[in-house]
Enzyme design. Structure first.
Site, PDB file in Angstrom:
ATOM      1  N   ASN A 153       0.799  -1.234   0.000  1.00 36.69           N
ATOM      2  CA  ASN A 153       0.000   0.000   0.000  1.00 36.69           C
ATOM      3  C   ASN A 153       0.832   1.284   0.000  1.00 36.69           C
ATOM      4  OD1 ASN A 153       0.772  -0.524   2.638  1.00 36.69           O
ATOM      5  ND2 ASN A 153      -1.162   0.141   3.538  1.00 36.69           N
ATOM      6  N   GLU A 250       5.029  -4.574  11.712  1.00 32.25           N
ATOM      7  CA  GLU A 250       4.064  -3.470  11.617  1.00 32.25           C
ATOM      8  C   GLU A 250       2.870  -4.028  10.859  1.00 32.25           C
ATOM      9  OE1 GLU A 250       5.134  -1.105  13.426  1.00 32.25           O
ATOM     10  OE2 GLU A 250       7.161  -1.914  13.456  1.00 32.25           O
ATOM     11  N   CYS A 284      -3.071   1.314   6.941  1.00 33.25           N
ATOM     12  CA  CYS A 284      -3.181   0.591   8.218  1.00 33.25           C
ATOM     13  C   CYS A 284      -3.818   1.447   9.304  1.00 33.25           C
ATOM     14  CB  CYS A 284      -1.800   0.120   8.666  1.00 33.25           C
ATOM     15  SG  CYS A 284      -0.613   1.459   8.796  1.00 33.25           S
ATOM     16  N   GLU A 462       8.198   1.935  14.385  1.00 36.77           N
ATOM     17  CA  GLU A 462       9.110   2.593  13.448  1.00 36.77           C
ATOM     18  C   GLU A 462       9.001   4.107  13.578  1.00 36.77           C
ATOM     19  OE1 GLU A 462       7.705   0.457   9.856  1.00 36.77           O
ATOM     20  OE2 GLU A 462       9.757  -0.252   9.699  1.00 36.77           O
TER      21      GLU A 462
HETATM   22  P1  NAD Z   1       0.990  -9.336   3.290  1.00 38.52           P
HETATM   23  O1  NAD Z   1       1.133  -9.853   4.653  1.00 38.52           O
HETATM   24  O2  NAD Z   1       0.229 -10.105   2.297  1.00 38.52           O
HETATM   25  O3  NAD Z   1       2.436  -9.131   2.635  1.00 38.52           O
HETATM   26  C1  NAD Z   1       3.412  -8.302   3.224  1.00 38.52           C
HETATM   27  C2  NAD Z   1       4.781  -8.782   2.800  1.00 38.52           C
HETATM   28  O4  NAD Z   1       5.086  -9.992   3.485  1.00 38.52           O
HETATM   29  C3  NAD Z   1       4.914  -9.095   1.311  1.00 38.52           C
HETATM   30  O5  NAD Z   1       6.162  -8.639   0.860  1.00 38.52           O
HETATM   31  C4  NAD Z   1       4.816 -10.614   1.278  1.00 38.52           C
HETATM   32  O6  NAD Z   1       5.464 -11.181   0.164  1.00 38.52           O
HETATM   33  C5  NAD Z   1       5.499 -10.992   2.566  1.00 38.52           C
HETATM   34  N1  NAD Z   1       5.097 -12.278   3.138  1.00 38.52           N
HETATM   35  C6  NAD Z   1       3.848 -12.756   3.257  1.00 38.52           C
HETATM   36  N2  NAD Z   1       3.866 -13.939   3.897  1.00 38.52           N
HETATM   37  C7  NAD Z   1       5.161 -14.197   4.215  1.00 38.52           C
HETATM   38  C8  NAD Z   1       5.827 -15.251   4.903  1.00 38.52           C
HETATM   39  N3  NAD Z   1       5.164 -16.295   5.386  1.00 38.52           N
HETATM   40  N4  NAD Z   1       7.164 -15.168   5.056  1.00 38.52           N
HETATM   41  C9  NAD Z   1       7.852 -14.132   4.584  1.00 38.52           C
HETATM   42  N5  NAD Z   1       7.282 -13.085   3.904  1.00 38.52           N
HETATM   43  C10 NAD Z   1       5.953 -13.131   3.729  1.00 38.52           C
HETATM   44  O7  NAD Z   1       0.409  -7.882   3.515  1.00 38.52           O
HETATM   45  P2  NAD Z   1      -0.129  -6.860   2.428  1.00 38.52           P
HETATM   46  O8  NAD Z   1      -1.398  -7.393   1.896  1.00 38.52           O
HETATM   47  O9  NAD Z   1       0.967  -6.455   1.523  1.00 38.52           O
HETATM   48  O10 NAD Z   1      -0.403  -5.561   3.294  1.00 38.52           O
HETATM   49  C11 NAD Z   1      -1.613  -5.224   3.832  1.00 38.52           C
HETATM   50  C12 NAD Z   1      -1.512  -5.285   5.332  1.00 38.52           C
HETATM   51  O11 NAD Z   1      -0.401  -4.517   5.788  1.00 38.52           O
HETATM   52  C13 NAD Z   1      -2.710  -4.691   6.020  1.00 38.52           C
HETATM   53  O12 NAD Z   1      -3.109  -5.531   7.068  1.00 38.52           O
HETATM   54  C14 NAD Z   1      -2.188  -3.367   6.566  1.00 38.52           C
HETATM   55  O13 NAD Z   1      -2.894  -2.889   7.686  1.00 38.52           O
HETATM   56  C15 NAD Z   1      -0.781  -3.706   6.877  1.00 38.52           C
HETATM   57  N6  NAD Z   1       0.062  -2.512   6.948  1.00 38.52           N
HETATM   58  C16 NAD Z   1       0.539  -2.144   8.166  1.00 38.52           C
HETATM   59  C17 NAD Z   1       1.306  -1.005   8.287  1.00 38.52           C
HETATM   60  C18 NAD Z   1       1.845  -0.576   9.620  1.00 38.52           C
HETATM   61  O14 NAD Z   1       2.720   0.279   9.644  1.00 38.52           O
HETATM   62  N7  NAD Z   1       1.368  -1.122  10.733  1.00 38.52           N
HETATM   63  C19 NAD Z   1       1.595  -0.232   7.152  1.00 38.52           C
HETATM   64  C20 NAD Z   1       1.109  -0.652   5.927  1.00 38.52           C
HETATM   65  C21 NAD Z   1       0.331  -1.803   5.827  1.00 38.52           C
END
Ligand code: NAD
Length: 481
Positions: A153, A250, A284, A462
């Site tokens: 995002n 995060e 998020c 962060e």
């Molecule tokens: P996602 O968990 O699908 O993917 C995030 C990253 O993790 C990707 O690069 C993916 O390839 C990797 N990944 C996924 N499973 C993995 C595993 N088992 N081992 C290693 N790497 C793995 O998340 P998304 O759909 O990209 O993002 C959306 C989510 O992120 C929402 O829940 C949002 O709230 C959260 N988010 C949080 C913050 C924050 O600062 N707290 C900021 C932005 C987004």
């Protein structure tokens, strides 16, 4: 990038072909068009990137903090120079409106600047020893190789948020952007090289979940910093256990947005709409559940409805577009399912309630801005993250009820509160269980703040001086002559 938009991997300061043949197509979520293809890094590619980062670490960590900061400032100058080009790429891969994409590049610049300015403020302590003449030095030193794994995002801001403090503190890093949105990160890799950041200090590898898994498993990685979903974060934490890595997560959020009877309703309604529909609701910190005092509930809905009708959904590259598509068909379908369930459970769609089809929406993943009223705390929509352009409004009797419902969540990232009542405001610090609280304003973190969540929203945090501290470990030296 070559003229056919075929990207390879950025490892050890160079563009290298993957060890395997697999490629990932990058699709523009507004048009359905393929805009690029990137390598799907294999285990061997990931190990090569980690080896490069490990080899670069000794020399990089011995540089002075000011030298490291200067490299970051050079990178910032180049990002600023290419701001418009990077913003357009962001819009094409994420689908966010161009004005928001420019804002994201500016935020990335601000995060890098903060890390550069603070590189020389990584301070330890000297405490008196327990023996005559002894001094105890408590020093803060870099970990070594960091693995960064980011969400789709905010690809540019998340890269900046991880890479800048990691290398400012003297670490080296391998960053894996999300498989849906790798291009902006790979383009920033080009600027990393142009800025003269030494080879191996920053490595950027595209790939899917297996690439992330290999990064987490590689024993030379000392700390994993991941931004993404709660489910993936939990898996990463478990996978990091065998090698006992430090993990910073995060994760998702379910921010309550509380509007009390004495709030400036105009300000609150504008903020509620912005905090819900920015990036098509895919932030998020988004307003995921709006709790409005019964005395102002109806007026608030009128104001919100008026503002929502002004949201222009369409081609995100157009200057006047205020909302683009969802990132993917799967994400669009998820939002559809959540809204359908809420309607079955008794919510009412005052505005929207479905995907947008035909015409300019035909090939993209567009969902109409939606306002759900008559939502109650028992409905599923109030529990899980919607991450889409759907505002759910719940009526509350008073602050105590709002507080109780707001805290009744597994998430604990952000919360919003609109009131002028000092007594209520004083209670937020101790009683509202969220890591980041916005009082009488909309969303948007500051680089000098600290962005972190409780519970299912993650571990670590962060930004700011506390974010920078995540990238150092402590060594205690009992110093005797
Ligand atoms: P996602 O968990 O699908 O993917 C995030 C990253 O993790 C990707 O690069 C993916 O390839 C990797 N990944 C996924 N499973 C993995 C595993 N088992 N081992 C290693 N790497 C793995 O998340 P998304 O759909 O990209 O993002 C959306 C989510 O992120 C929402 O829940 C949002 O709230 C959260 N988010 C949080 C913050 C924050 O600062 N707290 C900021 C932005 C987004």
């Amino acid at each position: 990038m070559n003229p056919t938009n075929e990207y390879s991997l950025f490892i050890d300061g160079d563009w290298v072909a993957s060890d395997g043949d697999a490629r990932i197509a990058v699709i523009n979520p507004a048009t359905g068009e393929k805009i690029a293809s990137v390598a799907d890094a294999t285990d061997a590619d990931i190990d090569r990137a980690v080896d490069a980062a490990a080899a670069a670490f000794p020399a990089w960590s011995r540089r002075t903090a000011v030298e490291r900061a200067d490299f970051l400032l050079r990178l910032n100058t180049l990002i600023q120079r290419d701001r418009e080009r990077l913003a357009r790429l962001l819009t094409q891969e994420v689908g966010k409106p161009i004005r928001e994409a420019r804002g994201e590049i500016d935020f990335a610049i601000a995060l890098i600047r903060f890390a550069a300015e603070n590189a020389r403020r990584v301070e330890g302590d000297i405490v008196p020893g327990s023996r005559p003449g002894e001094k105890i030095l408590i020093e803060k030193l870099p970990h070594g190789v960091i693995a960064g794994i980011s969400a789709w995002n905010f690809p540019a801001a998340l890269l900046a948020r991880k890479v800048a403090p990691a290398i400012a503190a003297g670490n080296t890093i391998v960053l894996k952007p999300h498989e849906l949105t790798p291009i902006t990160s790979l383009e920033i890799a080009r600027l990393v090289a142009e800025a003269g950041i030494p080879a191996g200090v920053v490595n950027i590898v595209s790939g899917g979940i297996p690439a992330g898994q290999r990064l987490v498993a590689n024993p030379a990685v000392k700390l994993v910093t991941m931004t993404g979903s709660t489910a993936a974060g939990k898996k990463i934490m478990a996978a990091a256990a065998p090698t006992l890595k430090e993990v910073r997560l995060e994760l998702g959020g379910k921010a309550p947005f509380i509007v009390l009877a004495d709030a400036d309703l105009e300000v609150a309604a504008s903020a509620a709409v912005e905090a819900r529909f920015l990036n098509a609701g895919q932030v998020c910190t988004c307003n995921e559940r709006t709790y409005v005092h019964e005395a102002v509930h109806d007026r608030f809905l009128e104001l919100v409805s008026e503002k929502m009708r002004a949201i222009k959904v369409g081609d995100p590259l157009q200057e006047d577009t205020s909302m683009g598509p969802k990132i993917s068909a799967a994400e669009l379908e998820k939002v559809e399912r959540i809204v359908e369930k809420a309607l079955q459970q008794g919510a009412r769609a005052r505005i929207g309630g479905g995907r947008l089809t035909g015409g300019e929406y035909a090939q993209g993943h567009f969902y109409g801005p939606t306002l759900l009223t008559d939502v109650t705390h028992e409905m599923d929509i109030v529990r899980g993250e919607v991450f889409g352009p759907v505002m759910s409004v719940l009526k509350v009797r008073d602050f105590d009820e709002a507080l109780r419902l707001a805290n009744d969540s597994s998430y604990g990232l952000s919360a919003y509160l609109f009131t002028k009542d000092l007594g209520v405001l004083m209670r937020t610090a101790t009683e509202l269980n969220f890591g980041e609280i916005y009082v009488n304003r909309s969303l948007g973190e500051a680089p000098q703040g600290f962005h972190h969540g409780y519970g299912d929203s993650g571990l670590g945090g962060e930004d700011g001086k506390y974010g920078l501290e995540a990238y150092v470990r402590t060594k205690t030296i009992y110093l005797n002559a």
